[in-house]
Design a protein around this motif. Structure first.
Motif, PDB file in Angstrom:
ATOM      1  N   HIS A  12       0.852  -1.195   0.000  1.00 41.97           N
ATOM      2  CA  HIS A  12       0.000   0.000   0.000  1.00 41.97           C
ATOM      3  C   HIS A  12       0.885   1.240   0.000  1.00 41.97           C
ATOM      4  O   HIS A  12       1.770   1.362   0.844  1.00 41.97           O
ATOM      5  CB  HIS A  12      -0.908  -0.032   1.228  1.00 41.97           C
ATOM      6  CG  HIS A  12      -1.720  -1.294   1.300  1.00 41.97           C
ATOM      7  ND1 HIS A  12      -1.316  -2.403   2.012  1.00 41.97           N
ATOM      8  CD2 HIS A  12      -2.883  -1.636   0.703  1.00 41.97           C
ATOM      9  CE1 HIS A  12      -2.211  -3.374   1.862  1.00 41.97           C
ATOM     10  NE2 HIS A  12      -3.171  -2.929   1.068  1.00 41.97           N
ATOM     11  N   LYS A  31       4.740   2.305   9.595  1.00 44.56           N
ATOM     12  CA  LYS A  31       3.739   1.539   8.839  1.00 44.56           C
ATOM     13  C   LYS A  31       2.394   1.609   9.562  1.00 44.56           C
ATOM     14  O   LYS A  31       2.274   1.136  10.700  1.00 44.56           O
ATOM     15  CB  LYS A  31       4.217   0.084   8.684  1.00 44.56           C
ATOM     16  CG  LYS A  31       3.231  -0.747   7.868  1.00 44.56           C
ATOM     17  CD  LYS A  31       3.755  -2.128   7.512  1.00 44.56           C
ATOM     18  CE  LYS A  31       2.637  -2.937   6.844  1.00 44.56           C
ATOM     19  NZ  LYS A  31       3.031  -4.271   6.444  1.00 44.56           N
ATOM     20  N   VAL A  89      14.749   0.095   6.263  1.00 43.10           N
ATOM     21  CA  VAL A  89      15.802  -0.771   5.726  1.00 43.10           C
ATOM     22  C   VAL A  89      16.629  -0.082   4.639  1.00 43.10           C
ATOM     23  O   VAL A  89      17.803  -0.401   4.453  1.00 43.10           O
ATOM     24  CB  VAL A  89      15.144  -2.068   5.174  1.00 43.10           C
ATOM     25  CG1 VAL A  89      16.139  -2.938   4.456  1.00 43.10           C
ATOM     26  CG2 VAL A  89      14.454  -2.836   6.292  1.00 43.10           C
ATOM     27  N   ASP A 100      11.281  -6.642  -3.895  1.00 44.26           N
ATOM     28  CA  ASP A 100      10.426  -7.323  -2.909  1.00 44.26           C
ATOM     29  C   ASP A 100       9.988  -8.644  -3.527  1.00 44.26           C
ATOM     30  O   ASP A 100       9.398  -8.664  -4.604  1.00 44.26           O
ATOM     31  CB  ASP A 100       9.216  -6.416  -2.615  1.00 44.26           C
ATOM     32  CG  ASP A 100       8.215  -7.023  -1.646  1.00 44.26           C
ATOM     33  OD1 ASP A 100       7.816  -8.181  -1.842  1.00 44.26           O
ATOM     34  OD2 ASP A 100       7.789  -6.313  -0.708  1.00 44.26           O
TER      35      ASP A 100
HETATM   36  N1  LIG Z   1      11.069  -1.625   7.332  1.00 44.89           N
HETATM   37  C1  LIG Z   1      11.055  -1.203   6.068  1.00 44.89           C
HETATM   38  N2  LIG Z   1      12.030  -0.390   5.608  1.00 44.89           N
HETATM   39  C2  LIG Z   1      12.026   0.050   4.329  1.00 44.89           C
HETATM   40  N3  LIG Z   1      11.080  -0.259   3.439  1.00 44.89           N
HETATM   41  C3  LIG Z   1      10.081  -1.067   3.847  1.00 44.89           C
HETATM   42  C4  LIG Z   1      10.009  -1.582   5.166  1.00 44.89           C
HETATM   43  N4  LIG Z   1       8.905  -2.345   5.267  1.00 44.89           N
HETATM   44  C5  LIG Z   1       8.301  -2.306   4.070  1.00 44.89           C
HETATM   45  N5  LIG Z   1       8.993  -1.532   3.210  1.00 44.89           N
HETATM   46  C6  LIG Z   1       8.633  -1.197   1.824  1.00 44.89           C
HETATM   47  O1  LIG Z   1       7.231  -1.195   1.711  1.00 44.89           O
HETATM   48  C7  LIG Z   1       6.799  -2.216   0.807  1.00 44.89           C
HETATM   49  C8  LIG Z   1       5.522  -2.838   1.314  1.00 44.89           C
HETATM   50  O2  LIG Z   1       5.719  -3.326   2.599  1.00 44.89           O
HETATM   51  P1  LIG Z   1       4.705  -4.339   3.257  1.00 44.89           P
HETATM   52  O3  LIG Z   1       5.089  -4.491   4.675  1.00 44.89           O
HETATM   53  O4  LIG Z   1       4.626  -5.547   2.408  1.00 44.89           O
HETATM   54  O5  LIG Z   1       3.322  -3.537   3.143  1.00 44.89           O
HETATM   55  P2  LIG Z   1       1.822  -4.006   2.830  1.00 44.89           P
HETATM   56  O6  LIG Z   1       1.340  -4.632   4.110  1.00 44.89           O
HETATM   57  O7  LIG Z   1       1.154  -2.731   2.462  1.00 44.89           O
HETATM   58  O8  LIG Z   1       1.874  -5.003   1.704  1.00 44.89           O
HETATM   59  C9  LIG Z   1       7.977  -3.147   0.657  1.00 44.89           C
HETATM   60  O9  LIG Z   1       7.992  -3.752  -0.605  1.00 44.89           O
HETATM   61  C10 LIG Z   1       9.149  -2.202   0.827  1.00 44.89           C
HETATM   62  O10 LIG Z   1       9.433  -1.518  -0.382  1.00 44.89           O
END
Ligand SMILES: Nc1ncnc2c1ncn2[C@@H]1O[C@H](COP(=O)(O)OP(=O)(O)O)[C@@H](O)[C@H]1O
Ligand SMILES: O=P(O)(O)O[C@@H]1[C@@H](OP(=O)(O)O)[C@H](OP(=O)(O)O)[C@H](O)[C@H](OP(=O)(O)O)[C@H]1OP(=O)(O)O
Length: 284
Positions: A12, A31, A89, A100
């Motif tokens: 998202h 998040k 990260v 990803d």
């Molecule tokens: N801790 C983090 N640090 C940097 N980027 C992150 C981190 N967590 C998620 N992301 C970025 O956000 C994207 C979506 O994260 P995600 O946790 O899968 O969210 P969703 O629950 O919306 O699918 C990842 O592909 C990455 O690019």
């Protein structure tokens, strides 16, 4: 002041007034907790995992550091909402290439609603999830020839078959333009290979998954990142796990779904590494 992450590749996204993650300039990734059980579940996972003494120290390094939940102004203008505060990260990278990869041959799991099962199985069959045990969810590559980032459209990425996934993994470590039909894999040995490279990190993770029965990582992703800034000698290749909205207790059972997908993903990386080494030895 929080801002929309520059290097987010999937999930998202906080744009056009929608709810999505935000980052600060101190290396933290915020998040938002989704309004349903997913947000609660992910925060609960981080609480449990970060204090779990049964998880070896080096394994904690594969996960973003968790700093609790904080109320912050949400990206969709709806006011203050709880956000998980995580290690960002990609913070500290100037020109990161990021990918990803969602691991597992299924994203659904026992006891989900019929509606959720149908949504997952449809996507799992349409992507390489069922056939390969992983799917590329999103990527962003710094094209050194063009000196700019390239990010394929989400629909294109989700339509990859095995060849598309392989090509994306090859382009990810290539020095020629992403527009070239044959990726040269010039950075494969330094990014995928070596004692601190992606393959070594994946094998370290695999060793834990061979025996761990604490958690089942449904619908969880591996995030791979490395630096393209010239002058920065080391590519600083990194593997982190993200997205724990669907993690369940392992109840003493091996996480076959994640483990199998991880093995398949490792085989793809190994093959690319081997073919790039053979190609250099043969001088073409
Ligand atoms: N801790 C983090 N640090 C940097 N980027 C992150 C981190 N967590 C998620 N992301 C970025 O956000 C994207 C979506 O994260 P995600 O946790 O899968 O969210 P969703 O629950 O919306 O699918 C990842 O592909 C990455 O690019
Ligand atoms: O909404 P979509 O179709 O973009 O689906 C999201 C997925 O995007 P995808 O299309 O697979 O790249 C998304 O996958 P990625 O994180 O992009 O790999 C998640 O699966 C997300 O669900 P959840 O937050 O993990 O429960 C999914 O969100 P929900 O639809 O479940 O809210």
């Amino acid at each position: 002041m929080l801002k929309v992450p520059e290097h987010q590749v999937a999930g998202h996204i906080a744009k056009d007034g929608r709810l999505g993650p935000l980052v600060d300039d101190q290396g933290r990734f915020f998040k938002p907790l989704q309004g349903d059980a997913r947000g609660e579940n992910e925060a609960k996972f981080y609480e449990s995992f970060s204090s779990n003494k049964n998880v070896p120290d080096h394994i904690h390094g594969y996960f973003p550091v968790y700093h609790g939940v904080q109320l912050v102004e949400a990206s969709d203008g709806s006011g203050k909402l709880p956000h998980m505060v995580l290690e960002d990260v990609v913070s500290g990278y100037v020109k990161p290439s990021v990918m990803d990869v969602k691991i597992g041959s299924r994203t659904w799991y026992p006891d989900v609603s019929e509606e959720y099962f149908n949504k997952c199985i449809k996507k799992d069959r349409a992507t390489t999830t069922v056939s390969l045990g992983f799917r590329v969810s999103g990527l962003k590559i710094f094209d050194r020839q063009e000196s700019r980032f390239w990010r394929p459209d989400k629909r294109v990425v989700l339509a990859y078959k095995a060849d598309g996934a392989r090509t994306a993994l090859r382009k990810f470590v290539s020095s020629n333009s992403v527009a070239d039909s044959i990726p040269d894999c010039a950075f494969a040995s330094e990014v995928y290979g070596g004692s601190n490279g992606i393959l070594a990190q994946l094998l370290g993770l695999k060793a834990w998954f061979e025996t761990q029965t604490l958690y089942h990582f449904n619908s969880c992703s591996i995030l791979m990142v490395y630096e393209n800034e010239s002058g920065d000698d080391a590519p600083r290749a990194r593997v982190k796990l993200v997205d724990f909205a669907h993690v369940l207790d392992g109840n003493g059972v091996i996480d076959h779904n994640f483990f199998g997908g991880l093995c398949s993903f490792i085989k793809f990386i190994q093959d690319i590494l081997e073919s790039s080494e053979n190609c250099c030895e043969n001088g073409h």
